[in-house]
Design an enzyme around this catalytic site. Structure first.
Site, PDB file in Angstrom:
ATOM      1  N   CYS A   1       2.298   6.983  10.620  1.00 44.66           N
ATOM      2  CA  CYS A   1       2.161   7.514   9.256  1.00 44.66           C
ATOM      3  C   CYS A   1       3.311   8.455   8.892  1.00 44.66           C
ATOM      4  O   CYS A   1       3.169   9.324   8.029  1.00 44.66           O
ATOM      5  CB  CYS A   1       0.823   8.205   9.068  1.00 44.66           C
ATOM      6  SG  CYS A   1      -0.596   7.136   9.468  1.00 44.66           S
TER       7      CYS A   1
ATOM      8  N   LEU B   1      -5.699   5.711   6.373  1.00 37.47           N
ATOM      9  CA  LEU B   1      -6.010   5.196   5.044  1.00 37.47           C
ATOM     10  C   LEU B   1      -4.745   4.679   4.374  1.00 37.47           C
ATOM     11  O   LEU B   1      -3.655   5.203   4.601  1.00 37.47           O
ATOM     12  CB  LEU B   1      -6.609   6.287   4.148  1.00 37.47           C
ATOM     13  CG  LEU B   1      -7.804   7.074   4.677  1.00 37.47           C
ATOM     14  CD1 LEU B   1      -8.194   8.137   3.661  1.00 37.47           C
ATOM     15  CD2 LEU B   1      -8.976   6.154   4.942  1.00 37.47           C
TER      16      LEU B   1
ATOM     17  N   ARG C   1       0.849  -1.197   0.000  1.00 36.51           N
ATOM     18  CA  ARG C   1       0.000   0.000   0.000  1.00 36.51           C
ATOM     19  C   ARG C   1       0.878   1.238   0.000  1.00 36.51           C
ATOM     20  O   ARG C   1       2.094   1.180   0.203  1.00 36.51           O
ATOM     21  CB  ARG C   1      -0.898   0.010   1.245  1.00 36.51           C
ATOM     22  CG  ARG C   1      -0.117   0.057   2.540  1.00 36.51           C
ATOM     23  CD  ARG C   1      -0.945   0.461   3.739  1.00 36.51           C
ATOM     24  NE  ARG C   1      -0.186   0.325   4.989  1.00 36.51           N
ATOM     25  CZ  ARG C   1       0.708   1.194   5.427  1.00 36.51           C
ATOM     26  NH1 ARG C   1       0.983   2.277   4.715  1.00 36.51           N
ATOM     27  NH2 ARG C   1       1.353   0.987   6.560  1.00 36.51           N
ATOM     28  N   GLY C   2       0.261   2.396  -0.176  1.00 36.69           N
ATOM     29  CA  GLY C   2       0.987   3.648  -0.058  1.00 36.69           C
ATOM     30  C   GLY C   2       1.189   4.021   1.402  1.00 36.69           C
ATOM     31  O   GLY C   2       0.624   3.419   2.318  1.00 36.69           O
ATOM     32  N   GLY C   3       2.031   5.019   1.633  1.00 35.72           N
ATOM     33  CA  GLY C   3       2.189   5.569   2.964  1.00 35.72           C
ATOM     34  C   GLY C   3       3.339   4.973   3.755  1.00 35.72           C
ATOM     35  O   GLY C   3       4.133   4.177   3.258  1.00 35.72           O
ATOM     36  N   GLN C   4       3.405   5.396   5.029  1.00 38.28           N
ATOM     37  CA  GLN C   4       4.485   5.015   5.925  1.00 38.28           C
ATOM     38  C   GLN C   4       4.009   3.924   6.892  1.00 38.28           C
ATOM     39  O   GLN C   4       3.105   3.164   6.575  1.00 38.28           O
ATOM     40  CB  GLN C   4       4.951   6.273   6.687  1.00 38.28           C
ATOM     41  CG  GLN C   4       5.528   7.358   5.794  1.00 38.28           C
ATOM     42  CD  GLN C   4       6.992   7.108   5.457  1.00 38.28           C
ATOM     43  OE1 GLN C   4       7.676   6.352   6.130  1.00 38.28           O
ATOM     44  NE2 GLN C   4       7.475   7.772   4.410  1.00 38.28           N
TER      45      GLN C   4
ATOM     46  N   THR D   1       2.297   2.120  10.155  1.00 40.46           N
ATOM     47  CA  THR D   1       1.174   2.252  11.074  1.00 40.46           C
ATOM     48  C   THR D   1       1.077   0.985  11.908  1.00 40.46           C
ATOM     49  O   THR D   1       1.817   0.023  11.693  1.00 40.46           O
ATOM     50  CB  THR D   1      -0.148   2.537  10.340  1.00 40.46           C
ATOM     51  OG1 THR D   1      -1.138   2.940  11.304  1.00 40.46           O
ATOM     52  CG2 THR D   1      -0.650   1.318   9.586  1.00 40.46           C
ATOM     53  N   TYR D   2       0.162   1.004  12.861  1.00 40.90           N
ATOM     54  CA  TYR D   2      -0.031  -0.135  13.759  1.00 40.90           C
ATOM     55  C   TYR D   2      -1.440  -0.673  13.617  1.00 40.90           C
ATOM     56  O   TYR D   2      -2.403   0.089  13.488  1.00 40.90           O
ATOM     57  CB  TYR D   2       0.204   0.289  15.215  1.00 40.90           C
ATOM     58  CG  TYR D   2      -0.220  -0.756  16.221  1.00 40.90           C
ATOM     59  CD1 TYR D   2       0.508  -1.935  16.368  1.00 40.90           C
ATOM     60  CD2 TYR D   2      -1.352  -0.580  17.013  1.00 40.90           C
ATOM     61  CE1 TYR D   2       0.115  -2.906  17.280  1.00 40.90           C
ATOM     62  CE2 TYR D   2      -1.746  -1.542  17.926  1.00 40.90           C
ATOM     63  CZ  TYR D   2      -1.012  -2.705  18.055  1.00 40.90           C
ATOM     64  OH  TYR D   2      -1.403  -3.671  18.945  1.00 40.90           O
TER      65      TYR D   2
END
Length: 227
Positions: free
Chosen positions: A172, A142, A74-77, A79-80
């Protein structure tokens, strides 16, 4: 189950499942789907796990070796995910529904905002930082992947969970970002209460008129827990 309308949405309530199993299953579903394949939403909880998006940087994991870290497409940094957090994975044919990835992100944010509003919680989105916030604290995240003009991955909403592991990362990719959850705003809220409200608001955003719920004990060829 016989469904005649391609506009229909299948909702699978899956309970607690490993992140790796579900991620692989989403990829297989999306890779194998045909133009006529019905769209699906999967409602899931995960055991504790950090997921690192495609652009994720290792320095955003502040306390390594506490919780497993999984690489995600997925995109992004980072997360938990953990028990008490509602994951809603969206396998949507964007071409058939004539929407763009940006529009899907917007309506997912609106889905969370409208769901929180149902529980009398005021929330908002930010242009510069995707997700949903309450009093400058993040409550919903998201992350999407688009493949062959179809989406997978989706959103997470913190409902009734242990938020401590978020302190082990820059959520994120944002140092100092505080997290919150629905229970801190309204006591005694369960995932069971949240799920139908999420689905109602999501289908309303997409103008979907037919929704078919499938419980976790019913067969799904794409979901097989590995021993």
């Amino acid at each position: 189950m016989i469904v005649e309308s391609s506009d229909a949405l299948i909702v699978r309530s899956m309970g607690l499942r490993s992140w790796k199993t579900v991620a692989e299953s989403m990829y297989k579903f999306t890779n194998d789907r045909k133009p006529e394949t019905l769209d699906e939403v999967w409602l899931v909880e995960h055991p504790p796990v950090f997921t690192q998006g495609q652009s994720g940087k290792v320095e955003h994991i502040l306390v390594p070796d506490q919780i497993p870290v999984m690489q995600s497409d997925r995109g992004g940094q980072v997360t938990y995910h953990g028990p008490g957090q509602q994951l809603m994975y969206v396998m949507i044919n964007l071409k058939r529904r004539a929407i763009t990835p940006r529009q899907l992100v917007n309506l997912m944010e609106k889905t969370i905002i409208d769901t929180l509003s149902y529980f009398s919680v005021i929330s908002y989105s930010r242009v510069e930082a995707p997700g949903v916030y309450v009093d400058n604290k993040k409550i919903g995240s998201l992350g999407l992947r688009i493949r062959n003009r179809c989406s997978y991955h989706g959103l997470s909403l913190n409902v009734n969970m242990d938020l401590t592991p978020f302190l082990y990362i820059n959520p994120c990719g944002h140092p100092g970002l505080e997290m919150t959850q629905l229970q801190q705003q309204k006591h005694d809220i369960t995932l069971t209460e949240v799920q139908p409200v999420l689905i109602y608001n999501f289908t309303r955003q997409l103008s979907i008129s037919e929704t078919y719920w499938i419980e976790k004990n019913e067969t799904c060829s794409y979901i097989e827990e590995k021993s």
